[in-house]
Design a protein around this motif. Sequence first.
Motif, short mmCIF file in Angstrom:
data_model
loop_
_atom_site.label_atom_id
_atom_site.label_comp_id
_atom_site.label_asym_id
_atom_site.label_seq_id
_atom_site.Cartn_x
_atom_site.Cartn_y
_atom_site.Cartn_z
N ASP A 162 0.82 -1.21 0.00
CA ASP A 162 0.00 0.00 0.00
C ASP A 162 0.86 1.26 0.00
OD1 ASP A 162 -2.06 -1.74 0.12
OD2 ASP A 162 -2.72 -1.25 2.15
N ARG A 163 1.96 1.25 0.74
CA ARG A 163 2.81 2.44 0.82
C ARG A 163 3.49 2.73 -0.51
NH1 ARG A 163 5.72 1.85 6.82
NH2 ARG A 163 3.76 1.98 8.02
N TYR A 165 2.19 1.93 -3.44
CA TYR A 165 1.12 2.44 -4.30
C TYR A 165 0.88 3.93 -4.06
CZ TYR A 165 -0.41 -2.26 -5.79
OH TYR A 165 -0.49 -3.52 -6.34
N GLU A 166 0.99 4.36 -2.81
CA GLU A 166 0.73 5.75 -2.47
C GLU A 166 1.70 6.71 -3.15
OE1 GLU A 166 0.91 5.82 1.75
OE2 GLU A 166 -1.03 4.83 2.04
#
Length: 389
Positions: A162-163, A165-166
């Motif tokens: 997720d990090r 992707y951010e």
Amino acid sequence: MNKTEKTRVTGLVLAGGQARRMGGIDKGLTELAGRPLIEWVLEVLSPQTQTVIINANRSQATYAEYGCRVIADRTTGFCGPLAGIAAGLAASNTDYLVTCPCDSPLLPANLVTRLYQGLQKDRTELAVAHNGERLQPVFALLSRELTDSLEAYLETGGRKIDRWYEQHPMSVVDFSDCPEAFMNINTPDDMAALATKLSRQDSEAWSLHAAVPVLGFAACSGTGKTTLLVKLLPLLKARGLRVGMIKHAHHNFEIDYPGKDSYELRHAGACQVLVGSPRRWAIITETPAGHEPDLQACLDRLDQDSLDLVLVEGFKPGDIPKIELYRPALGKPLLYDHDKSIIAVAHNAPRQLAIACTQLDLDKPEQIAAFIVDRYIRAADNRAGTAQE
């Protein structure tokens, strides 16, 4: 997606994890309803992409038997899905890479198309599925332009998907219409629950009462159902199977003719006439005017104790598992799109169809015969053997 767009996408199945909650087994090779999980995923993903790669850090020879290129993580120590994605990006030679895990057997048949449309619409290099409740980060479509960014993130010790992707503009694609498609199997209880659910769905969908397997053949007119069955029946008989046939007719037909005793007796008023001889017997029953024949009633007329399998030609609305016969050249639509009881499509299209079921070669009746034997007869034998134990 059209054919040209599909050539821009490589599929990547992530099977490189440790599966701690499954006891450390190789999850992709664990069986659900008699088939390894990897087979469920490949069956749906393969028609959607140019090619498929499997990311695996063990059992690589076994995975290679599925005809896919198998690659390991480029970093050691089971570093999570990002390590597998990085390996896939490095190994791919197409513009995009679509990723999915090996433990999600209900994969959407239009996963790639919808992710690609979202990516194109938002003009991003990354599209990720959302099931209506939360992001599904391992179901993603990535541009190869992200390769250097991901490699740099991993080199700094980054592991959280997720990090990473951010760090990039991201298209979130709504799949709330099919949330169960993203169900993944993490524990033995998950596997048992899904197997029970699939079994229940089968029993609900195919509620015909029969002592032996019943399999239908459905197709648009002119596809060649009877032609195939004439070739298929000797192959099944050669395997030692006793096969019964039920055929639906859309018109009036006669099996006896004026001058025959059975014909005269029936036309004199008998509703049913049974003719017996030392070689065979037949029963002729009048159907009430305007009434379609009932498949269950037809099946009940057969001596199922002397059969191993019943094949049904026609009866499209019949609630039984079916093989659809499909010839694209006829210009007719697939019945599969509207008939949930179709378990396989036998076709002669030049390429695989974008459907989520088994695909067979319409011009190879021996392949179709093998599918029938494997799915029904051997499965029945295995159940009988287990019951005896």
